[in-house]
Design a protein around this motif. Structure first.
Motif, mmCIF file in Angstrom:
data_model
loop_
_atom_site.group_PDB
_atom_site.id
_atom_site.type_symbol
_atom_site.label_atom_id
_atom_site.label_comp_id
_atom_site.label_asym_id
_atom_site.label_seq_id
_atom_site.Cartn_x
_atom_site.Cartn_y
_atom_site.Cartn_z
ATOM 1 N N GLU A 78 0.934 -1.150 -0.006
ATOM 2 C CA GLU A 78 -0.166 0.035 -0.097
ATOM 3 C C GLU A 78 1.059 1.331 0.047
ATOM 4 O OE1 GLU A 78 -2.876 -0.118 3.296
ATOM 5 O OE2 GLU A 78 -3.847 -1.790 2.405
ATOM 6 N N ASP A 79 1.928 1.265 0.912
ATOM 7 C CA ASP A 79 2.937 2.429 0.843
ATOM 8 C C ASP A 79 3.513 2.812 -0.338
ATOM 9 O OD1 ASP A 79 2.437 2.680 3.461
ATOM 10 O OD2 ASP A 79 3.730 1.878 4.274
ATOM 11 N N ARG A 80 3.998 1.655 -1.105
ATOM 12 C CA ARG A 80 4.717 1.507 -2.390
ATOM 13 C C ARG A 80 3.559 2.341 -3.477
ATOM 14 N NH1 ARG A 80 7.077 -3.193 -5.835
ATOM 15 N NH2 ARG A 80 7.838 -2.112 -7.506
ATOM 16 N N LEU A 81 2.278 1.836 -3.460
ATOM 17 C CA LEU A 81 1.445 2.172 -4.365
ATOM 18 C C LEU A 81 1.166 3.635 -4.085
ATOM 19 C CD1 LEU A 81 -0.849 -1.056 -4.191
ATOM 20 C CD2 LEU A 81 0.322 0.099 -6.347
ATOM 21 N N LYS A 82 1.045 4.040 -2.823
ATOM 22 C CA LYS A 82 0.831 5.531 -2.639
ATOM 23 C C LYS A 82 1.806 6.524 -2.970
ATOM 24 C CE LYS A 82 -2.362 4.483 1.124
ATOM 25 N NZ LYS A 82 -2.493 4.308 2.549
ATOM 26 N N THR A 83 3.122 5.939 -3.038
ATOM 27 C CA THR A 83 4.296 6.657 -3.669
ATOM 28 C C THR A 83 4.197 6.802 -5.129
ATOM 29 O OG1 THR A 83 5.918 4.984 -3.949
ATOM 30 C CG2 THR A 83 5.961 6.060 -1.869
ATOM 31 N N LEU A 84 3.555 5.787 -5.835
ATOM 32 C CA LEU A 84 3.349 5.867 -7.271
ATOM 33 C C LEU A 84 2.041 6.772 -7.677
ATOM 34 C CD1 LEU A 84 3.952 2.102 -7.929
ATOM 35 C CD2 LEU A 84 5.441 4.097 -8.565
ATOM 36 N N MET A 85 0.995 6.617 -6.711
ATOM 37 C CA MET A 85 -0.212 7.255 -7.172
ATOM 38 C C MET A 85 -0.957 7.951 -5.455
ATOM 39 S SD MET A 85 -2.605 5.527 -9.485
ATOM 40 C CE MET A 85 -3.991 6.619 -10.220
ATOM 41 N N PRO A 86 -0.190 9.147 -5.343
ATOM 42 C CA PRO A 86 -1.020 9.528 -4.054
ATOM 43 C C PRO A 86 -2.249 10.018 -4.039
ATOM 44 C CG PRO A 86 1.156 10.698 -4.783
ATOM 45 C CD PRO A 86 0.757 9.955 -5.927
ATOM 46 N N ASN A 87 -2.737 10.296 -3.185
ATOM 47 C CA ASN A 87 -4.192 10.516 -3.115
ATOM 48 C C ASN A 87 -4.979 9.502 -3.523
ATOM 49 O OD1 ASN A 87 -3.432 13.185 -2.389
ATOM 50 N ND2 ASN A 87 -2.857 13.813 -4.563
ATOM 51 N N THR A 88 -4.671 8.299 -3.949
ATOM 52 C CA THR A 88 -5.407 7.311 -3.970
ATOM 53 C C THR A 88 -5.584 6.211 -2.713
ATOM 54 O OG1 THR A 88 -4.805 7.370 -6.363
ATOM 55 C CG2 THR A 88 -5.563 5.327 -5.586
ATOM 56 N N PRO A 89 -6.743 5.960 -2.402
ATOM 57 C CA PRO A 89 -7.120 5.130 -1.059
ATOM 58 C C PRO A 89 -6.764 3.618 -1.409
ATOM 59 C CG PRO A 89 -9.029 5.951 -1.936
ATOM 60 C CD PRO A 89 -8.226 6.309 -2.956
ATOM 61 N N TRP A 90 -5.641 3.031 -1.494
ATOM 62 C CA TRP A 90 -5.292 1.844 -1.921
ATOM 63 C C TRP A 90 -5.585 0.963 -0.737
ATOM 64 C CZ3 TRP A 90 -4.203 0.368 -6.713
ATOM 65 C CH2 TRP A 90 -3.659 1.356 -7.465
ATOM 66 N N SER A 91 -6.053 -0.278 -0.817
ATOM 67 C CA SER A 91 -6.264 -1.140 0.088
ATOM 68 C C SER A 91 -5.816 -2.636 -0.493
ATOM 69 C CB SER A 91 -8.055 -1.350 0.644
ATOM 70 O OG SER A 91 -8.023 -2.486 1.304
ATOM 71 N N VAL A 92 -4.880 -3.057 -0.064
ATOM 72 C CA VAL A 92 -4.060 -4.325 -0.525
ATOM 73 C C VAL A 92 -4.261 -5.564 0.333
ATOM 74 C CG1 VAL A 92 -1.799 -5.342 -1.332
ATOM 75 C CG2 VAL A 92 -2.418 -2.970 -2.052
#
Length: 191
Positions: A78-92
């Motif tokens: 989730e942290d990695r995805l948030k660095t790639l696409m901030p402001n996206t509420p990822w739930s992995v």
């Protein structure tokens, strides 16, 4: 009547959805799918002729890796995805571990897990192949979602506890307040 190709086209023609999928693909998780409300809401918005996207609380990215079932791995992703696409509420979520959390039999794949989501209209996932073509998984079919029917998956009709989960979720989600053409089916417990 909308078919699977129409659903794939809706997603393919949506730049935001494709950005989400390409970002999910970039982290190279095994057997990954973006699922649930990400797909369902797009279909329902389209069938309701909404000009604006209905906000979804999170982007559900699932994968299946029985070799690493530590929840910390999911948080790192989730942290990695948030660095790639901030402001996206990822739930992995790693579906190889989710049966432990939900007290259910182990899943054998991500699509198996999708088939055991609560509602048939939510039991949907999309992924990208090696050429970035959208692949749709609909283990319970698309009939209910495209006909605006909210029904439990067969798995959620099997026990009293699952029926209660389904009914509680219907009350909490209150989808009909957003998508007024929906037909919501309740289960009378035979137990």
């Amino acid at each position: 009547m909308m078919n699977e190709d129409d659903i794939i086209s809706l997603i393919t023609e949506d730049p935001w959805m494709m950005d989400i999928l390409k970002t999910a693909k970039a982290v190279q998780l095994p057997d990954w799918w973006v699922c649930a409300g990400f797909v369902r809401s797009k279909i329902w918005d389209t069938l309701h002729n909404f000009s604006d996207r209905t906000p979804i609380p999170d982007i559900d990215l699932i994968y299946f890796n029985p070799s690493h079932i530590d929840e910390l791995e999911e948080k790192k992703m989730e942290d990695r995805l948030k660095t790639l696409m901030p402001n996206t509420p990822w739930s992995v979520k790693n579906e190889a571990r989710m049966h432990l959390k939900s007290n259910m039999p182990p899943y054998v794949s991500s699509v198996d897990a999708i088939s055991k989501f609560t509602e048939t209209a939510t039991a949907l996932g999309v992924t990208l192949d090696e050429k970035d073509n959208v692949i749709l998984a609909a283990p319970c079919g698309i009939s209910d979602v495209v006909n605006l029917q909210v029904k439990p998956t067969p798995f959620f009709t099997e026990t009293k506890e699952r029926i209660e989960i389904y009914e509680t979720r219907l009350a909490k989600k209150n989808w009909k307040a957003i998508w007024n053409k929906l037909n919501v089916y309740h289960i009378k417990s035979p137990y």
